[in-house]
Design a protein around this motif. Structure first.
Motif, PDB file in Angstrom:
ATOM      1  N   ARG A  86      34.611 -14.278  -5.088  1.00 31.22           N
ATOM      2  CA  ARG A  86      35.359 -15.475  -5.475  1.00 31.22           C
ATOM      3  C   ARG A  86      34.336 -16.514  -6.534  1.00 31.22           C
ATOM      4  NH1 ARG A  86      36.450 -18.000  -0.760  1.00 31.22           N
ATOM      5  NH2 ARG A  86      34.606 -18.963  -0.644  1.00 31.22           N
ATOM      6  N   ILE A 130      44.671 -22.029  -1.655  1.00 32.49           N
ATOM      7  CA  ILE A 130      44.417 -20.513  -1.911  1.00 32.49           C
ATOM      8  C   ILE A 130      43.302 -20.143  -2.833  1.00 32.49           C
ATOM      9  CG2 ILE A 130      45.667 -18.527  -3.117  1.00 32.49           C
ATOM     10  CD1 ILE A 130      48.303 -19.781  -2.301  1.00 32.49           C
ATOM     11  N   CYS A 131      42.942 -21.004  -3.807  1.00 35.66           N
ATOM     12  CA  CYS A 131      41.889 -20.774  -4.612  1.00 35.66           C
ATOM     13  C   CYS A 131      40.567 -21.069  -3.547  1.00 35.66           C
ATOM     14  CB  CYS A 131      41.708 -21.609  -5.752  1.00 35.66           C
ATOM     15  SG  CYS A 131      43.046 -21.349  -6.958  1.00 35.66           S
ATOM     16  N   ILE A 133      40.274 -20.372  -0.354  1.00 33.16           N
ATOM     17  CA  ILE A 133      40.214 -19.317   0.825  1.00 33.16           C
ATOM     18  C   ILE A 133      40.044 -18.059   0.274  1.00 33.16           C
ATOM     19  CG2 ILE A 133      41.294 -18.625   2.839  1.00 33.16           C
ATOM     20  CD1 ILE A 133      42.061 -21.403   3.267  1.00 33.16           C
ATOM     21  N   VAL A 134      41.095 -17.637  -0.487  1.00 30.70           N
ATOM     22  CA  VAL A 134      41.108 -16.276  -0.818  1.00 30.70           C
ATOM     23  C   VAL A 134      40.121 -15.844  -1.915  1.00 30.70           C
ATOM     24  CG1 VAL A 134      42.975 -14.622  -2.046  1.00 30.70           C
ATOM     25  CG2 VAL A 134      43.730 -16.313  -0.587  1.00 30.70           C
ATOM     26  N   ARG A 135      39.670 -14.785  -1.791  1.00 32.84           N
ATOM     27  CA  ARG A 135      38.639 -14.283  -2.637  1.00 32.84           C
ATOM     28  C   ARG A 135      38.988 -13.275  -3.911  1.00 32.84           C
ATOM     29  NH1 ARG A 135      33.508 -14.571  -0.757  1.00 32.84           N
ATOM     30  NH2 ARG A 135      33.150 -15.314   1.238  1.00 32.84           N
ATOM     31  N   ARG A 136      40.192 -12.813  -3.568  1.00 38.34           N
ATOM     32  CA  ARG A 136      40.672 -11.867  -4.670  1.00 38.34           C
ATOM     33  C   ARG A 136      42.230 -12.241  -5.129  1.00 38.34           C
ATOM     34  NH1 ARG A 136      39.725  -5.829  -3.358  1.00 38.34           N
ATOM     35  NH2 ARG A 136      39.964  -5.712  -5.627  1.00 38.34           N
ATOM     36  N   ARG A 137      42.517 -12.010  -6.496  1.00 41.18           N
ATOM     37  CA  ARG A 137      43.754 -12.379  -6.956  1.00 41.18           C
ATOM     38  C   ARG A 137      44.454 -13.464  -6.368  1.00 41.18           C
ATOM     39  NH1 ARG A 137      43.515  -6.985  -4.550  1.00 41.18           N
ATOM     40  NH2 ARG A 137      43.380  -5.547  -5.879  1.00 41.18           N
ATOM     41  N   ALA A 138      43.725 -14.887  -6.435  1.00 38.70           N
ATOM     42  CA  ALA A 138      44.354 -16.049  -6.259  1.00 38.70           C
ATOM     43  C   ALA A 138      45.300 -16.503  -6.846  1.00 38.70           C
ATOM     44  CB  ALA A 138      43.225 -17.066  -6.135  1.00 38.70           C
ATOM     45  N   TRP A 141      48.575 -14.704  -5.751  1.00 37.65           N
ATOM     46  CA  TRP A 141      49.241 -15.343  -4.563  1.00 37.65           C
ATOM     47  C   TRP A 141      49.853 -16.836  -4.841  1.00 37.65           C
ATOM     48  CZ3 TRP A 141      50.218 -10.990  -2.849  1.00 37.65           C
ATOM     49  CH2 TRP A 141      49.048 -10.248  -2.516  1.00 37.65           C
ATOM     50  N   CYS A 142      49.294 -17.415  -5.590  1.00 36.80           N
ATOM     51  CA  CYS A 142      49.364 -18.871  -6.004  1.00 36.80           C
ATOM     52  C   CYS A 142      50.928 -18.759  -6.883  1.00 36.80           C
ATOM     53  CB  CYS A 142      48.663 -19.533  -7.086  1.00 36.80           C
ATOM     54  SG  CYS A 142      47.218 -20.342  -6.250  1.00 36.80           S
TER      55      CYS A 142
END
Length: 270
Positions: A86, A130-131, A133-138, A141-142
């Motif tokens: 991230r 999401i940006c 918390i999520v490490r990849r492909r934010a 998922w957004c």
């Protein structure tokens, strides 16, 4: 570390059993066991399949060194630290989105539009989380979250949903062609999301194991069952809307998962 130890480490890191790996390579489990104990060495074609399955180069699998490292063995450069998956920019974007969500909600609430402010702030707030918390492909998922929220708003507020495209040939001018055009736009956005999801995961090959094949088969069967459920009678307006909306996105998620699984399975078979 010897070749057998590397095979064992990479297999364990991916949660594969010796039987799973043997099925993917079309060899016996005893062969895999012999490779890992050093009693025998895989043939060249099996080594190539192992490198593709594990997502590493042949040099890295055999020698334990990446191609970049092997070409720079005589240099004295200090290796740069591996950055976090991230990025700092993603974290900053998450904070900005959360602040913007709070600002939108506050301004509209002051102007007397509490509910409107909440509706407009939710997409920014969820994307910000999401940006952070999520490490990849934010970004991916957004896009999914925003698509779901827009679909919810259009369906509940205007009655427009992408399933209206199936009425294209029977559409009448009195029904408003703008609504049909918006339905087609929603459909193309959804199709683009599914394709983008499959492309994002295509670099992560999936072994052709019995477990993975069974998961794909079960997912496909459940998807077909949910498609059949579209024709079941659902009584009550609120129940109809909530059930239909949830089922639609469960079907969409399963379709994206099955297509992505097939793409990863095909990549693992190369």
């Amino acid at each position: 570390m010897e070749l057998g130890e590397r095979i064992y480490t990479m297999r364990a890191a991916r949660g594969l059993s010796q039987t799973d790996l043997a099925d993917a390579l079309e060899v016996s489990r005893q062969s895999v066991s012999k490779w890992e104990t050093g009693a025998s060495v895989p043939e060249l074609d099996k080594l190539m399949k192992l490198s593709q399955l594990f997502g590493v180069s042949l040099d890295e699998l055999v020698t334990g060194q990446s191609p970049e490292a092997s070409t720079d063995t005589n240099t004295q450069e200090t290796a740069a630290p591996v950055p976090s998956e991230r990025s700092h920019g993603q974290s900053v974007a998450g904070v900005i989105l959360l602040c913007f969500a709070g600002l939108v909600w506050l301004l509209l609430t002051i102007l007397g539009g509490f509910l409107e402010g909440l509706i407009l702030a939710v997409p920014f707030a969820l994307c910000g989380l999401i940006c952070l918390i999520v490490r990849r492909r934010a970004g991916l998922w957004c896009a999914w979250v925003v698509s779901i929220l827009v679909d919810l708003f259009l369906w509940y507020g205007t009655g427009i949903r992408w399933g209206m495209i199936f009425q294209t040939l029977q559409w009448e001018a009195s029904w408003n062609y703008t609504r049909l055009a918006m339905a087609w736009g929603m459909f193309f956005v959804l199709a683009a999301l599914i394709v983008a999801t499959a492309l994002c995961f295509r670099r992560e090959p999936m072994a052709r194991t019995r477990r993975n094949l069974a998961l794909l088969a079960v997912g496909t069967a459940v998807l077909m069952g949910l498609v059949a459920a579209m024709y079941l009678p659902i009584w009550g307006h609120a129940t109809y809307f909530l059930t239909s909306f949830v089922l639609q996105w469960v079907r969409t998620g399963l379709l994206a998962a099955v297509i992505t699984g097939l793409v990863r399975l095909r990549a693992g078979a190369k």
